[in-house]
Design a protein around this motif. Structure first.
Motif, PDB file in Angstrom:
ATOM      1  N   GLY A  44       2.304  -3.546  -7.430  1.00 36.99           N
ATOM      2  CA  GLY A  44       1.106  -4.181  -6.886  1.00 36.99           C
ATOM      3  C   GLY A  44       0.165  -4.692  -7.953  1.00 36.99           C
ATOM      4  N   ASP A  45      -1.019  -5.140  -7.488  1.00 31.97           N
ATOM      5  CA  ASP A  45      -2.110  -5.619  -8.316  1.00 31.97           C
ATOM      6  C   ASP A  45      -1.739  -6.913  -9.061  1.00 31.97           C
ATOM      7  OD1 ASP A  45      -4.688  -5.569  -9.195  1.00 31.97           O
ATOM      8  OD2 ASP A  45      -4.297  -4.239 -10.894  1.00 31.97           O
ATOM      9  N   PHE A  46      -1.660  -8.000  -8.314  1.00 31.64           N
ATOM     10  CA  PHE A  46      -1.403  -9.314  -8.898  1.00 31.64           C
ATOM     11  C   PHE A  46      -2.065 -10.361  -8.009  1.00 31.64           C
ATOM     12  CE2 PHE A  46       2.210  -8.184  -6.255  1.00 31.64           C
ATOM     13  CZ  PHE A  46       2.319  -9.278  -5.399  1.00 31.64           C
ATOM     14  N   ASP A  47      -2.097 -11.591  -8.487  1.00 33.35           N
ATOM     15  CA  ASP A  47      -2.754 -12.686  -7.789  1.00 33.35           C
ATOM     16  C   ASP A  47      -1.777 -13.451  -6.916  1.00 33.35           C
ATOM     17  OD1 ASP A  47      -5.257 -12.206  -8.823  1.00 33.35           O
ATOM     18  OD2 ASP A  47      -4.971 -13.511 -10.555  1.00 33.35           O
ATOM     19  N   LEU A  48      -2.238 -13.769  -5.703  1.00 30.21           N
ATOM     20  CA  LEU A  48      -1.562 -14.748  -4.860  1.00 30.21           C
ATOM     21  C   LEU A  48      -2.309 -16.065  -4.995  1.00 30.21           C
ATOM     22  CD1 LEU A  48      -0.544 -13.165  -1.429  1.00 30.21           C
ATOM     23  CD2 LEU A  48       0.951 -14.115  -3.178  1.00 30.21           C
TER      24      LEU A  48
ATOM     25  N   MET B 258       6.218  -8.591  -5.611  1.00 29.60           N
ATOM     26  CA  MET B 258       6.503  -9.355  -4.393  1.00 29.60           C
ATOM     27  C   MET B 258       5.407  -9.064  -3.369  1.00 29.60           C
ATOM     28  SD  MET B 258       9.922  -9.536  -1.990  1.00 29.60           S
ATOM     29  CE  MET B 258       9.738  -7.916  -1.281  1.00 29.60           C
ATOM     30  N   ALA B 259       5.057 -10.086  -2.592  1.00 30.18           N
ATOM     31  CA  ALA B 259       4.056  -9.941  -1.535  1.00 30.18           C
ATOM     32  C   ALA B 259       4.725 -10.110  -0.182  1.00 30.18           C
ATOM     33  CB  ALA B 259       2.955 -10.985  -1.695  1.00 30.18           C
ATOM     34  N   LYS B 260       4.265  -9.323   0.781  1.00 28.86           N
ATOM     35  CA  LYS B 260       4.706  -9.454   2.172  1.00 28.86           C
ATOM     36  C   LYS B 260       3.502  -9.876   3.005  1.00 28.86           C
ATOM     37  CE  LYS B 260       6.308  -5.244   2.527  1.00 28.86           C
ATOM     38  NZ  LYS B 260       6.992  -4.060   3.099  1.00 28.86           N
ATOM     39  N   ILE B 261       3.694 -10.910   3.830  1.00 33.35           N
ATOM     40  CA  ILE B 261       2.595 -11.487   4.619  1.00 33.35           C
ATOM     41  C   ILE B 261       3.021 -11.537   6.078  1.00 33.35           C
ATOM     42  CG2 ILE B 261       1.136 -13.521   4.947  1.00 33.35           C
ATOM     43  CD1 ILE B 261       1.808 -14.252   1.999  1.00 33.35           C
TER      44      ILE B 261
ATOM     45  N   GLY C  32      -3.701  -5.905  -3.883  1.00 36.92           N
ATOM     46  CA  GLY C  32      -3.873  -4.582  -4.468  1.00 36.92           C
ATOM     47  C   GLY C  32      -2.615  -3.752  -4.537  1.00 36.92           C
ATOM     48  N   ALA C  33      -2.760  -2.495  -4.142  1.00 30.20           N
ATOM     49  CA  ALA C  33      -1.691  -1.510  -4.320  1.00 30.20           C
ATOM     50  C   ALA C  33      -0.548  -1.754  -3.348  1.00 30.20           C
ATOM     51  CB  ALA C  33      -2.255  -0.104  -4.125  1.00 30.20           C
TER      52      ALA C  33
END
Length: 898
Positions: free
Chosen positions: A792-796, A866-869, A829-830
């Motif tokens: 976690g903790d990165f920019d989208l 990786m991000a989940k939306i 975030g996390a």
């Protein structure tokens, strides 16, 4: 906005009595006729005659006839633009007497506003008068004093209230004969009784209303006298009473007030200042600390700025090891929607607040918000001896009953015994059981057997969890819990509405709610649950208490949870001056329920609603219906016909580019004094000019004129209108993969290089048809519900893209290109910490108001991020595009009537 009017009021021009006051002669004659021709009876037929008198108020007014006055007696306020009026319960009273020589329905009464020094009997304008015999009213014995020319049978010895007015003052303020007709009307009220701030009760019925023609423009004291004009018709114009120095009038009613515009709070101005910051951007009304205007250049500064944006405040904190540092705290009122906590986070009971601490491993800081809420709830509960005693007794009684049921569960013979049953009912139940008598007879016939008694069979003892799972034992325990907690559910419900919570826990920094400010907020349900849990966890010590806690919780919530969703805080002198005023909130056009309205301090108001409104309107404190002009010295025009009858047209008279009412429609001031009396008819009269502005052929009627002069309370919109655009398509494109992601419930975003098989870009499209022009779009925000996976903790980053894609056919080869620069960036975030992320897309939306708008989400290249939306195919938490529109400019009407 309200869905129905506060009042249903109709204005009528007048009431015409079948016969006015006076003495009438009725004659009855006999006449003979045949086939329509008179027949001579040969003698005079009998004839009868009678005299009848219709009496009406003339020199005295019953106090019950006065329903209300405006301004209220003794009132001190800003009345410069107001025409005082009186409301009479007897609707026909002003027309019961007929003025000599008048054929139109002119009232015989007039309302005169007289300043200090203008009435000989009332030099200080305190509504005083002199009681004289009626004879001294009709025929004053003082030289130079003129009384009314009255005829008829009048008892001159009866007393009446009188005032002597200098003739120049009388002619300066009295309405002319052709003006009387427009200063009286009938008010027909159809509504439930409503008490206004000045004490007037707007009750269903018909009332007569008489208004003055004089504005109290000069600061000071004023007396208002309801006078009779009988005997003065033909003598109301200047120069009509030569040789007269004083005019004696019969004053049927009087009251006084003070116009103090400089020493009185202006509700309209205060309201405009309160809501002004949110006119263009409602985020300026959010409950948060305003960070520095310069963008921080360091990651630490960006992190702190993001925390402040979410409504947090830095507070002093001492760790268990004794180190002094700081932590983040946010109360129950937040500027953003808070993410849901994992279910296990609220499972209790607990004995310390450590379970509610949140630790940020990356920055080494604690979030103490929920721990502080739990501790506060426990403190409030322990401070109430009645509540703490009840909760401790309830836990002990439930635990004792559970212990009894557990003991009985090991004995099959006694396991079915109901501990709640009255003594002896178990034995009676056994006697009444089928086969009991037959078994008893067989036992008595059987031979006696020597030896030890048979051993009772023993069963395995139930576990506490099995006890709760059993329907019969669960019901028994629930009955004990309900009986031992008679007041706890309502007590916790009040606590859930934050009653008793110190202001410092609600607004941790006074800079978040400075003087003369208004702040809107959402409510964090997890904070309130922690608060309530802290109170409900009192008295829990054993493992059995923990096991039985769900049952006790079930009993405590038997009245149904009442959870606020949003609210408003106002810190203003307006609250101190007008504690009661209308504040209306709606969501989707429907009113939201007001759960709590409370004055936390003399100048601080708190409101809580059960839903998040999208429109909030505050109405200026009003005193019923009153008449006058707006703060710009103009008349706020209203519709006189059609379905919008009575509603503001949005126009003003005179037009803003022209002179004001004070400039062009007042009589010249007496002796060079400030002009303050309306000129209604004649050259430059207000009635003809206003009639033309309203599109009326001829003159306005009294009812229409009164409607145009109505000044109802000002209404200010706190939140400008908001539009929600629907997500109509979303998918993600994955490197070297086919179009298989158009119906997924979670969009994935990952970037491990342009040729990596795990790189993914998410695309979303919104319907933007029907949006207002670009200059009316104040702010547009894209909100997605997202979390980090792996690390976690990165920019989208959000980019604009073309609309030439379809969610069922989108793949890596046909994906639209992204813009050169991102529209906005948000920090994720996390891992597994689901949260709402916001992206400002105002400029992009302003350029795409024609029907469709597409955006793409990606991130900088990195391994393992990786991000989940949540997609629009998910069950909830769909992407949403919210458009805040500016309110179209409207003239400063100073009022709004519903």
């Amino acid at each position: 906005m309200p869905t129905q009017p506060d009042l249903d009021v109709t204005f009528y021009d007048h009431l015409a009595p079948a016969a006015t006051a006076g003495t009438y002669t009725v004659t009855v004659e006999h006449r003979l006729a045949k086939d329509g021709r008179p027949v001579d009876a040969g003698a005079e037929l009998p004839k009868a005659e009678g005299r009848y008198e219709i009496r009406a108020a003339q020199f005295h007014l019953d106090p019950t006839s006065v329903h209300a006055t405006f301004p209220a007696p003794g009132a001190v306020g800003r009345y410069t633009h107001v025409l005082p009026h009186i409301t009479l319960t007897r609707a026909i009273l002003p027309w019961e007497r007929k003025l000599q020589g008048r054929t139109v329905h002119a009232p015989w009464l007039a309302l005169l506003v007289l300043a200090a020094g203008e009435v000989i009997d009332d030099p200080d304008a305190k509504a005083e008068f002199t009681t004289r015999p009626i004879g001294k009213l009709r025929d004053p014995d003082e030289p130079g004093t003129t009384g009314p020319q009255l005829s008829g049978d009048i008892d001159d010895d009866l007393p009446c209230r009188t005032i002597d007015v200098p003739v120049d003052v009388f002619h300066a303020v009295v309405p002319r004969e052709d003006e009387l007709f427009h200063l009286a009307h009938v008010r027909d009220v159809r509504t439930a009784p409503q008490r206004r701030d000045d004490g007037e009760v707007l009750t269903e019925g018909e009332y007569a209303v008489l208004a003055t023609n004089r504005f109290p423009r000069t600061p000071g004291d004023y007396a208002v006298h309801l006078v009779s004009l009988e005997g003065y018709i033909g003598r109301l114009a200047p120069g009509s009473m030569p040789g007269t120095e004083r005019v004696r009038l019969c004053s049927l009613w009087s009251w006084s007030f003070t116009n103090a515009p400089d020493g009185t709070l202006d509700a309209g101005t205060l309201l405009r200042r309160l809501v002004a910051p949110g006119a263009q951007d409602p985020e300026k009304l959010a409950l948060r600390l305003a960070p520095a205007t310069t963008e921080p250049s360091t990651p630490e500064g960006q992190y702190a700025r993001a925390r402040l944006h979410r409504g947090y405040t830095a507070v002093a904190y001492r760790t268990l090891a004794g180190e002094d540092t700081y932590a983040w705290y946010r109360g129950p009122f937040t500027p953003l929607t808070t993410p849901a906590l994992p279910p296990q986070a609220s499972q209790g009971p607990h004995t310390t607040a450590d379970h509610a601490l949140i630790y940020d491993h990356k920055h080494g800081l604690f979030d103490v918000s929920y721990a502080a809420a739990w501790t506060l709830g426990r403190t409030i509960a322990l401070a109430d001896p009645d509540f703490s005693a009840e909760v401790v007794q309830a836990r002990r009684e439930v635990a004792n009953r559970a212990a009894t049921l557990l003991a009985l569960s090991s004995d099959p013979t006694r396991a079915h015994i109901d501990p709640d049953a009255p003594p002896g009912t178990t034995a009676w139940g056994e006697l009444a059981a089928p086969g009991f008598g037959r078994g008893m007879a067989q036992a008595l016939k059987a031979p006696r057997v020597q030896g030890p008694p048979p051993q009772r069979a023993q069963a395995a003892r139930m576990t506490p969890r099995a006890l709760l799972a059993n329907e019969r034992t669960h019901k028994s325990l629930r009955a004990v819990a309900d009986a031992r907690t008679p007041t706890m559910p309502k007590w916790l419900e009040r606590l859930g509405l934050l009653n008793g919570v110190p202001f410092g826990h609600l607004v941790p920094d006074p800079r978040m709610l400075p003087p003369e400010s208004l702040r809107a907020f959402r409510v964090d349900p997890a904070w309130i649950r922690a608060l309530v849990a802290g109170a409900a966890d009192v008295g829990a010590h054993t493992s059995l208490d923990r096991t039985l806690n769900p049952l006790l919780t079930e009993s405590l919530t038997r009245s149904g949870p009442v959870m606020p969703a949003a609210g408003l805080l106002i810190n203003s002198e307006l609250i101190r001056a007008w504690p009661v005023f209308d504040l209306l909130a709606t969501a989707g056009g429907e009113p939201v329920t007001e759960l709590r309205r409370d004055h936390l301090a003399p100048d601080v108001l708190l409101l809580l609603w059960d839903a998040t409104p999208d429109l909030i309107a505050i109405r200026e404190p009003g005193q019923g219906i009153h008449f006058g002009i707006n703060s710009e010295q103009r008349i706020s025009l209203r519709h006189l016909t059609g379905e919008r009858l009575g509603y503001p047209t949005g126009g003003e008279f005179p037009a803003p580019a022209a002179e004001t009412v004070f400039d062009g429609y007042l009589r010249p001031g007496r002796g060079g004094a400030l002009a303050d009396v309306l000129n209604l008819h004649g050259t430059g009269g207000l009635i003809p000019a206003l009639s033309e502005a309203c599109g009326i052929d001829g003159d306005l009627t009294p009812g229409q004129f009164a409607l145009e002069l109505v000044n109802a309370p000002l209404e200010q919109l706190v939140l400008p209108p908001m539009l929600h655009c629907t997500c109509v398509a979303d998918a993600f494109a994955q490197y070297d993969k086919g179009p298989d992601f158009g119906s997924v419930r979670e969009l994935l975003v990952k970037n491990e290089g342009p040729a990596s098989s795990v790189t993914r870009i998410a695309y979303l499209r919104f319907a933007t048809s029907g949006l207002p022009p670009a200059d009316r779009i104040a702010r547009a925000v894209l909100r997605v519900y997202a979390t980090a996976a792996d690390e976690g903790d990165f920019d989208l980053k959000l980019y604009s893209t073309g609309n030439d894609w379809d969610e069922d056919t989108l793949d890596w080869s046909n994906k639209p290109e992204l813009s050169a620069n991102p529209l906005d960036t948000a920090r994720l975030g996390a891992v597994d910490d689901w949260t709402w992320m916001e992206f400002d897309v105002t400029d992009h939306v302003r350029a795409h108001t024609d029907g469709r708008l597409s955006v793409a989400l990606t991130k900088d290249q990195a391994i393992g991020e990786m991000a989940k939306i949540r997609s629009w195919d998910a069950a909830s938490h769909h992407p949403v595009l919210t458009i805040t529109t500016t309110m179209p400019p409207t003239p400063n009407t100073g009022e709004h009537d519903r």
